[in-house]
Design an enzyme around this catalytic site. Structure first.
Site, PDB file in Angstrom:
ATOM      1  N   LEU A  48     -30.599  15.524  89.880  1.00 19.88           N
ATOM      2  CA  LEU A  48     -30.107  17.281  90.378  1.00 19.88           C
ATOM      3  C   LEU A  48     -28.636  17.586  89.785  1.00 19.88           C
ATOM      4  O   LEU A  48     -27.642  16.241  90.269  1.00 19.88           O
ATOM      5  CB  LEU A  48     -30.273  17.617  91.842  1.00 19.88           C
ATOM      6  CG  LEU A  48     -31.507  18.061  92.062  1.00 19.88           C
ATOM      7  CD1 LEU A  48     -31.915  18.470  93.697  1.00 19.88           C
ATOM      8  CD2 LEU A  48     -32.520  19.492  91.748  1.00 19.88           C
ATOM      9  N   ASP A  49     -28.000  18.098  88.495  1.00 25.33           N
ATOM     10  CA  ASP A  49     -26.771  18.872  88.798  1.00 25.33           C
ATOM     11  C   ASP A  49     -25.870  19.275  90.667  1.00 25.33           C
ATOM     12  O   ASP A  49     -26.762  19.321  91.584  1.00 25.33           O
ATOM     13  CB  ASP A  49     -26.044  19.913  88.251  1.00 25.33           C
ATOM     14  CG  ASP A  49     -26.737  19.474  86.795  1.00 25.33           C
ATOM     15  OD1 ASP A  49     -26.430  18.524  86.159  1.00 25.33           O
ATOM     16  OD2 ASP A  49     -27.630  20.823  86.361  1.00 25.33           O
ATOM     17  N   PRO A  50     -24.628  18.680  90.434  1.00 27.10           N
ATOM     18  CA  PRO A  50     -24.029  18.575  91.415  1.00 27.10           C
ATOM     19  C   PRO A  50     -23.735  20.123  92.482  1.00 27.10           C
ATOM     20  O   PRO A  50     -24.003  20.650  93.665  1.00 27.10           O
ATOM     21  CB  PRO A  50     -22.330  18.608  91.461  1.00 27.10           C
ATOM     22  CG  PRO A  50     -22.992  17.608  90.536  1.00 27.10           C
ATOM     23  CD  PRO A  50     -23.761  17.665  89.456  1.00 27.10           C
TER      24      PRO A  50
END
EC number: 5.4.99.25
Length: 309
Positions: A48-50
């Site tokens: 998951l992207d930040p």
């Protein structure tokens, strides 16, 4: 001759279904969970992207052997596309690269959705973990390089428009492995002639784990206040999902303790009985409800591929 090093940490196994907060990277999250649980091994199933929040399944110990099965599972995301700007990262983090004063109406957006349902061809974002000539695309992008990333087919099982506002639209998508939601936002904007980027992204489901199994990071961190180590670790372990849950989609066979011992030694077992499966490329062996092995069934035998303590 030196002795092999004893692994640091506990041999704890299971899945922790983390509700990852925004501004927290997936690798950072895994490191935090590994430290909290004092686990020997940890890994995650699906980055998951930040800037994204939501379900990040983290495998501890033997559960890391089941990560590929979760990676292949369906996922559900809720996301918001803000119109008028395309960005270098296809989300809020990047620089603005294109702008438009055009804004699509609800009819135009709905008319677009069928073309993005089913098997579609998609080009991953420049800032992605795709490897180009052995290097991650995001490393090349950070160095200022623009690289040609080949398109690939991904599966969109369901795409729903939830709400429309003047400058943004809200969606839910159920998709297969390798789908980039940021690419959907970019491509929607280009096709609608208004440009667009992801301004909010949340993953609510990773098969086979349900949304209600998610645990907020803050709830786990709060347990650090428990001074007694054994009590603290027991409280954390209570959040773990059994390793075998990751394999619930595979055929299952029930075996005896003696058969379990043979499998754990790497030996095949004979399957008897009228109801014994004839052939399965992959199946799960359980003893007393506990995961023993993943293996192949053929010629009246279960042959182990991966065994579990």
């Amino acid at each position: 001759m030196s002795r092999p090093r004893k692994p640091k940490g506990r041999p704890v196994s299971g899945w922790l279904i983390l509700d990852k907060p925004v501004d927290f990277g997936s690798t950072e999250a895994v490191g935090k969970i590994k430290w909290l649980f004092n686990a020997q091994k940890a890994g995650h199933a699906g980055t998951l992207d930040p800037l994204a929040s939501g379900m990040l399944p983290i495998a501890l110990g033997d559960a890391t052997k089941t990560v590929p099965y979760v990676m292949d599972g369906r996922k559900i995301y809720e996301f918001t596309v803000t119109w008028g700007e395309e960005r270098s990262t296809d989300d809020l983090e990047g620089e603005v690269t294109q702008t438009s004063d055009t804004r699509p109406d609800e009819a135009a957006i709905r008319a677009l959705l069928p073309a993005y349902t089913g098997t579609i061809s998609q080009v991953p974002p420049q800032f992605s973990a795709i490897k180009i000539a052995g290097e991650r695309a995001y490393d090349l992008a950070r160095d200022g390089e623009t690289v040609e990333i080949p398109s690939r087919d991904v599966e969109i099982h369901r795409l729903t428009l939830l709400k429309v506002e003047t400058d943004r639209a809200f969606f839910e998508v159920e998709c297969g492995k390798g789908t980039y939601v940021r690419s959907l936002a970019r491509d929607f904007g280009r096709e609608l002639g208004c440009y667009g980027h992801i301004s909010d992204l949340r993953r609510t489901f990773v098969a086979p784990f349900a949304e209600e199994t998610m645990v907020p990071l803050a709830e786990l961190v709060a347990l650090e206040a428990i001074e007694d180590r054994d009590e603290r670790l027991a409280a954390l372990d209570a959040f773990l999902v059994d390793t075998g849950e990751a394999l619930s989609a595979l055929p299952q066979i029930r075996i005896s303790d003696d058969q379990a011992h043979r499998l754990r030694m790497g030996n095949p077992i004979i399957l008897r009985g009228r109801d014994a499966p004839v052939a399965e490329p992959e199946a799960v062996a359980l003893a007393g409800g506990k995961l023993v092995a993943i293996g192949e069934i053929g010629q009246g035998e279960f042959r182990p591929k991966r065994v579990f303590v």
